[in-house]
Design a protein around this motif. Structure first.
Motif, PDB file in Angstrom:
ATOM      1  N   VAL A   2      -2.717  -6.338  -1.931  1.00  0.00           N
ATOM      2  CA  VAL A   2      -2.468  -5.051  -2.569  1.00  0.00           C
ATOM      3  C   VAL A   2      -3.761  -4.247  -2.631  1.00  0.00           C
ATOM      4  CG1 VAL A   2      -2.782  -6.112  -4.851  1.00  0.00           C
ATOM      5  CG2 VAL A   2      -1.600  -3.906  -4.661  1.00  0.00           C
ATOM      6  N   ALA A   3      -3.670  -2.943  -2.356  1.00  0.00           N
ATOM      7  CA  ALA A   3      -4.839  -2.077  -2.443  1.00  0.00           C
ATOM      8  C   ALA A   3      -5.259  -1.912  -3.899  1.00  0.00           C
ATOM      9  CB  ALA A   3      -4.536  -0.723  -1.813  1.00  0.00           C
ATOM     10  N   ASP A   4      -6.557  -1.689  -4.114  1.00  0.00           N
ATOM     11  CA  ASP A   4      -7.062  -1.605  -5.485  1.00  0.00           C
ATOM     12  C   ASP A   4      -6.427  -0.466  -6.285  1.00  0.00           C
ATOM     13  OD1 ASP A   4      -8.273   0.309  -3.942  1.00  0.00           O
ATOM     14  OD2 ASP A   4     -10.323  -0.153  -4.551  1.00  0.00           O
ATOM     15  N   MET A  42       0.863  -1.182   0.000  1.00  0.00           N
ATOM     16  CA  MET A  42       0.000   0.000   0.000  1.00  0.00           C
ATOM     17  C   MET A  42       0.895   1.226   0.000  1.00  0.00           C
ATOM     18  SD  MET A  42      -3.014  -0.815   2.775  1.00  0.00           S
ATOM     19  CE  MET A  42      -3.896   0.679   2.332  1.00  0.00           C
ATOM     20  N   ASP A  43       0.627   2.149  -0.893  1.00  0.00           N
ATOM     21  CA  ASP A  43       1.374   3.401  -0.911  1.00  0.00           C
ATOM     22  C   ASP A  43       0.712   4.366   0.066  1.00  0.00           C
ATOM     23  OD1 ASP A  43       2.869   5.613  -1.401  1.00  0.00           O
ATOM     24  OD2 ASP A  43       2.108   5.973  -3.432  1.00  0.00           O
ATOM     25  N   ASP A  83      -1.460  -9.306 -12.222  1.00  0.00           N
ATOM     26  CA  ASP A  83      -2.134 -10.481 -12.776  1.00  0.00           C
ATOM     27  C   ASP A  83      -1.137 -11.590 -13.097  1.00  0.00           C
ATOM     28  OD1 ASP A  83      -4.557  -9.238 -12.540  1.00  0.00           O
ATOM     29  OD2 ASP A  83      -4.753  -8.721 -14.663  1.00  0.00           O
ATOM     30  N   SER A  84       0.055 -11.210 -13.544  1.00  0.00           N
ATOM     31  CA  SER A  84       1.072 -12.219 -13.877  1.00  0.00           C
ATOM     32  C   SER A  84       1.577 -12.948 -12.636  1.00  0.00           C
ATOM     33  CB  SER A  84       2.246 -11.573 -14.608  1.00  0.00           C
ATOM     34  OG  SER A  84       2.992 -10.724 -13.737  1.00  0.00           O
ATOM     35  N   LEU A  85       1.494 -12.284 -11.472  1.00  0.00           N
ATOM     36  CA  LEU A  85       1.984 -12.899 -10.231  1.00  0.00           C
ATOM     37  C   LEU A  85       1.087 -14.032  -9.750  1.00  0.00           C
ATOM     38  CD1 LEU A  85       3.122  -9.769  -8.152  1.00  0.00           C
ATOM     39  CD2 LEU A  85       4.562 -11.384  -9.412  1.00  0.00           C
ATOM     40  N   THR A  86      -0.142 -14.110 -10.265  1.00  0.00           N
ATOM     41  CA  THR A  86      -1.059 -15.160  -9.804  1.00  0.00           C
ATOM     42  C   THR A  86      -0.576 -16.559 -10.179  1.00  0.00           C
ATOM     43  OG1 THR A  86      -2.398 -14.976 -11.829  1.00  0.00           O
ATOM     44  CG2 THR A  86      -3.048 -13.613  -9.932  1.00  0.00           C
ATOM     45  N   PHE A 103      -4.446  -1.308  -9.927  1.00  0.00           N
ATOM     46  CA  PHE A 103      -4.809  -0.819 -11.258  1.00  0.00           C
ATOM     47  C   PHE A 103      -3.697  -0.001 -11.912  1.00  0.00           C
ATOM     48  CE2 PHE A 103      -9.286  -1.453  -9.731  1.00  0.00           C
ATOM     49  CZ  PHE A 103      -9.623  -2.405 -10.688  1.00  0.00           C
ATOM     50  N   ILE A 104      -2.748   0.499 -11.136  1.00  0.00           N
ATOM     51  CA  ILE A 104      -1.630   1.239 -11.720  1.00  0.00           C
ATOM     52  C   ILE A 104      -0.774   0.329 -12.592  1.00  0.00           C
ATOM     53  CG2 ILE A 104       0.546   2.430 -11.168  1.00  0.00           C
ATOM     54  CD1 ILE A 104      -0.875   3.681  -8.779  1.00  0.00           C
TER      55      ILE A 104
END
Length: 398
Positions: A275-277, A223-224, A288-291, A281-282
């Motif tokens: 991870v926060a939404d 989270m930033d 998605d590749s980390l899944t 999305f950034i």
């Protein structure tokens, strides 16, 4: 209720929100929902309860009240609170609800932090609740005025948000009847912190939540926090995550930048990434590749478009709290059922059907099988704007 429904043309969102609020609050206050003064004078009823259900109901109501302001809400709950307590859960719910309502009403920017914990005592525990906001604050004069049960704060404060001083005063009286204590700290134009302590008996010492094989779980949070202007919120998230990690006994790290996150993932193995939404999305393609090598969990706002999130990504609604995180770590399905909601467009649909469902779990909604253009959005639950030619009325009551 149905007579009232038939006499009212439900044509605006305000009326719809009233019905949703009515059902949610009546669930816990069947006899004295609409009378705050009577709630304070009711007999103290000791019954077994689990604080988890109280917190969940408070969070659901907070979401309704927060719909327009879109404040950040943080729920920091200790994992090792005993899961079976003896006390008056309805009054405890009402007290916490008053504190949250007060915080949201008098906060225009920033957020609200709810902390729930426990301290062991010879008689059981002291249930500790703290509500902190970044709102307009209160003067010492207003705090002193709350000592008078039916005294409200100054008229300027009342005009801005409807006057909630009475709710705090009644909460103080209810807490006193349970041999508890309320303490208020506030700085005008900076925020207010209300802390309460209520003694409770413990029926079982088993903790609220735990993680199976916790030592084998390696987690990374991203989270930033710098995007939060208020230091109280940054500190609130840091304390919440750290407490969660310590009490769930998992191996976890927190990253504040994308560079740090990628560097850690390149050199270490993790089973879970939260991870926060906003951050997801950034760089959605990366997450998605980390899944393929870990479970990626997006912490999503309730107004987030779930259909835009990758199909292999897991979801939890914010506010993130220890219950939802532990559920994911244990491989269990969340009650909020975000997965089904993400794919609601694939569900069975009947063109033109009008369905009104009334459920004692306080969700007044229309089926996804019905035309959405004939319903009113309540941020999740929906109710029909039209009452004529209803195809089906479903009533569930336990």
């Amino acid at each position: 209720l149905f007579r009232l429904w038939s006499d009212v043309a439900v044509s605006d969102t305000l009326v719809c929100r009233f019905f949703f609020f009515f059902f949610l609050v009546v669930r816990r206050h069947p006899r004295s929902t609409l009378s705050s003064s009577s709630a304070a004078s009711d007999v103290y009823k000791r019954q077994p309860y689990n604080i988890t259900s109280v917190i969940n109901d408070v969070v659901n109501m907070a979401h309704v009240w927060n719909k327009e302001k879109n404040l950040e809400i943080i729920v920091d709950c200790e994992a090792d609170i005993p899961n079976n307590l003896l006390g008056d859960s309805q009054k405890i719910y009402r007290i916490i609800l008053n504190l949250i309502n007060n915080a949201i009403k008098f906060t225009d920017a920033g957020g609200v932090i709810l902390f729930v914990g426990a301290r062991k005592e010879s008689y059981g525990i002291n249930l500790m609740v703290k509500v902190k906001d970044t709102g307009i604050g209160m003067s010492e004069k207003n705090i002193d005025a709350l000592e008078n049960t039916y005294n409200q704060v100054d008229t300027t404060r009342d005009r801005r948000a409807g006057g909630i001083g009475l709710g705090l005063a009644i909460s103080r009286k209810m807490i006193a009847k349970m041999n508890g204590h309320m303490h208020i700290e506030s700085v005008p134009d900076a925020g207010t912190t209300v802390s309460i302590i209520i003694p409770q008996r413990v029926l079982t010492d088993m903790p609220l939540v735990s993680v199976r094989d916790a030592g084998d779980k390696k987690i990374i949070f991203y989270m930033d926090l710098e995007r939060y202007r208020f230091g109280q919120l940054r500190d609130g998230y840091l304390e919440c995550i750290q407490r969660m990690v310590d009490q769930l006994h998992v191996d976890a790290v927190r990253c504040s930048t994308m560079h740090e996150l990628k560097n850690r993932i390149d050199h270490e193995n993790y089973q879970f990434l939260f991870v926060a939404d906003v951050e997801y999305f950034i760089d959605q393609s990366y997450f998605d590749s980390l899944t393929a090598k870990m479970k990626v969990v997006v912490m999503a706002n309730r107004d987030c478009d779930l259909q835009k999130i990758g199909p292999e990504v897991l979801l939890i609604y914010r506010p993130m709290h220890v219950f939802s995180v532990a559920t994911i770590l244990n491989g269990e399905k969340l009650q909020q059922d975000a997965y089904d909601e993400r794919w609601h467009h694939d569900r069975f649909r009947v063109k033109g059907a009008k369905i009104l469902a009334v459920d004692d779990s306080c969700l007044l909604y229309t089926s996804d099988a019905a035309d959405e253009e004939d319903s009113v959005d309540l941020g999740g639950p929906r109710i029909f704007k039209k009452k004529k030619n209803t195809s089906l009325i479903h009533i569930s009551y336990r």
